[in-house]
Design a protein around this motif. Structure first.
Motif, PDB file in Angstrom:
ATOM      1  N   ILE A  34      -1.795  -1.057  -5.024  1.00  0.00           N
ATOM      2  CA  ILE A  34      -2.806  -0.745  -4.003  1.00  0.00           C
ATOM      3  C   ILE A  34      -3.849  -1.859  -3.929  1.00  0.00           C
ATOM      4  O   ILE A  34      -4.205  -2.329  -2.846  1.00  0.00           O
ATOM      5  CB  ILE A  34      -3.467   0.618  -4.281  1.00  0.00           C
ATOM      6  CG1 ILE A  34      -2.460   1.735  -4.016  1.00  0.00           C
ATOM      7  CG2 ILE A  34      -4.687   0.820  -3.402  1.00  0.00           C
ATOM      8  CD1 ILE A  34      -2.989   3.106  -4.253  1.00  0.00           C
TER       9      ILE A  34
ATOM     10  N   ALA B 138       1.056   4.142  -2.842  1.00  0.00           N
ATOM     11  CA  ALA B 138       0.828   5.566  -2.591  1.00  0.00           C
ATOM     12  C   ALA B 138       2.005   6.379  -3.107  1.00  0.00           C
ATOM     13  O   ALA B 138       1.831   7.432  -3.735  1.00  0.00           O
ATOM     14  CB  ALA B 138       0.628   5.808  -1.107  1.00  0.00           C
TER      15      ALA B 138
ATOM     16  N   LEU C  59       0.834  -1.210   0.000  1.00  0.00           N
ATOM     17  CA  LEU C  59       0.000   0.000   0.000  1.00  0.00           C
ATOM     18  C   LEU C  59       0.859   1.246   0.000  1.00  0.00           C
ATOM     19  O   LEU C  59       0.602   2.204  -0.740  1.00  0.00           O
ATOM     20  CB  LEU C  59      -0.928  -0.003   1.218  1.00  0.00           C
ATOM     21  CG  LEU C  59      -2.151  -0.895   1.112  1.00  0.00           C
ATOM     22  CD1 LEU C  59      -2.897  -0.912   2.420  1.00  0.00           C
ATOM     23  CD2 LEU C  59      -3.055  -0.384   0.026  1.00  0.00           C
TER      24      LEU C  59
ATOM     25  N   THR D 169      -2.847   5.776   3.022  1.00  0.00           N
ATOM     26  CA  THR D 169      -3.057   5.561   1.588  1.00  0.00           C
ATOM     27  C   THR D 169      -4.168   6.441   1.060  1.00  0.00           C
ATOM     28  O   THR D 169      -4.039   7.043  -0.006  1.00  0.00           O
ATOM     29  CB  THR D 169      -3.414   4.088   1.327  1.00  0.00           C
ATOM     30  OG1 THR D 169      -2.534   3.274   2.073  1.00  0.00           O
ATOM     31  CG2 THR D 169      -3.297   3.760  -0.133  1.00  0.00           C
TER      32      THR D 169
END
Lengths: 164, 108, 96
Positions: free
Chosen positions: B49, B15, B11, C7
């Motif tokens: 992701i 990002a 993740l 995120t």
């Protein structure tokens, strides 16, 4: 309706039914009948459209296809890190180029896959495609050279060679 | 526990790659190079992701739905990029090298 | 949980940057590029939000959003491809 068409239609029916069941996850009679109705509708539409354009699309889920997808994912990771380096580094290292690559030796069905793979790997972008050439825009000349090496083109051509 | 750590790594790097693409949108000099920056966020960041999220599920229907999202995005985003570049080219937008060529012709 | 928050914040800032790019663009194609990026990030953001709120039902919305975004993008591009070829080639967008 010969035997080939029946197998083709049954394959699509099965794929669509599994798709519906995975998306919904409910097994109530009402929802199942909705699913049945939409599967039948789509298969009828597929049949009618094939009669019109004479280009039946076989689902190409063979072993070489999955091997190609795995190879492509590796390529995406490699070239993404290169582009990330270019973004954070100085912009003088950019050398944008446009080239034409031949696609005549790739079967027509697979050209879409080839052009999409070129676009999907960061750093190269297929700008235009016609019967003989695909126009590629690249961030650096190196990536054009590796495309001209023809590894990707050969693997794409191999997939459809297996399928037919 | 291992899965959780792996998903965290995926993740965070996803990002990072999306931010990289967004900064590339501002840093790159012309339209065609900016499409490359956008395609970084489209392909690698989506893969990272979504797979990070898949590792956080119980590997049931939710994971399959995430897989569907991944497949849809991976199929559609290169097509959209290609359509964008093609219509820009047919609309007469020039690449950096071509602009340089026309300037040289004008000067000499 | 902290990672999911980080995120989603990162995706939100990417969306903000893409929107800023779309607002201060030179050509109409740069605008479409920015808007397209906002669209794909929205699908990802909805998926992450579903996990953050513990409601995986959001994923259905993310699937629908990804598909609608693609169809909308193609529709807008068709429109501009036909109108752009009628005008002067290389015509920069005047109003900004």
């Amino acid at each position: 309706m010969d035997r080939k068409t029946i197998i083709y239609l049954v394959t699509w029916t099965l794929i669509l039914a599994v798709f519906w069941l995975l998306l919904s996850g409910f097994f109530k009679p009402l929802l199942l009948s909705f699913g049945l109705a939409s599967v039948v509708l789509v298969v009828v539409l597929v049949r009618r459209m094939d009669n019109t354009d004479n280009q039946p699309q076989k689902p190409s889920l063979s072993l070489p296809f999955f091997r190609y997808i795995a190879w492509l994912l590796g390529q995406i990771v490699l070239s993404s890190s290169q582009v990330a380096k270019l973004v954070w580094g100085s912009s003088k290292r950019l050398s944008p180029t446009t080239t034409k690559l031949p696609v005549a030796h790739i079967p027509e069905d697979s050209r879409v896959l080839y052009a999409n793979s070129i676009t999907m790997t960061p750093g190269t972008l297929s700008v235009d495609i016609d019967d003989n050439y695909v126009t590629v825009h690249a961030l650096r000349e190196d990536s054009i050279k590796s495309l001209q090496g023809g590894k990707m083109a050969n693997s794409v051509a191999n997939i459809s060679g297996d399928k037919n | 526990m291992i899965l959780e750590t792996l998903s965290t790594i995926l993740l965070i790097s996803g990002a990072f790659f999306s931010l990289t693409g967004a900064i590339g949108l501002f840093k790159f000099p012309d339209f065609f190079t900016r499409v490359h920056a956008a395609s970084v966020t489209d392909s690698i960041a989506t893969i990272l992701i979504i797979s990070g999220l898949i590792l956080r599920t119980d590997f049931d229907l939710v994971a399959i739905k995430l897989l569907f999202i991944l497949v849809f995005l991976l199929l559609t985003s290169p097509t959209a990029s290609h359509a964008l570049a093609k219509s820009a080219r047919h609309g007469g937008l020039l690449t950096l090298a071509e602009i340089r060529d026309t300037q040289n012709k004008d000067n000499g | 949980m902290l990672v999911l928050t980080a995120t989603s914040v990162a995706i939100l800032s990417v969306m903000a940057l893409a929107l800023a790019r779309a607002l201060k663009a030179d050509t109409v194609y740069d605008r479409i590029l920015g808007v397209n990026m906002v669209g794909t990030k929205t699908a990802l953001f909805i998926a992450v939000m579903g996990f953050l709120g513990g409601r995986p039902d959001f994923l259905d919305i993310a699937i629908v959003y990804a598909l609608i975004n693609f169809i909308g993008m193609i529709a807008v591009l068709r429109f501009f491809e036909y109108t752009a070829t009628d005008g002067e080639p290389g015509d920069k967008e005047q109003s900004s």
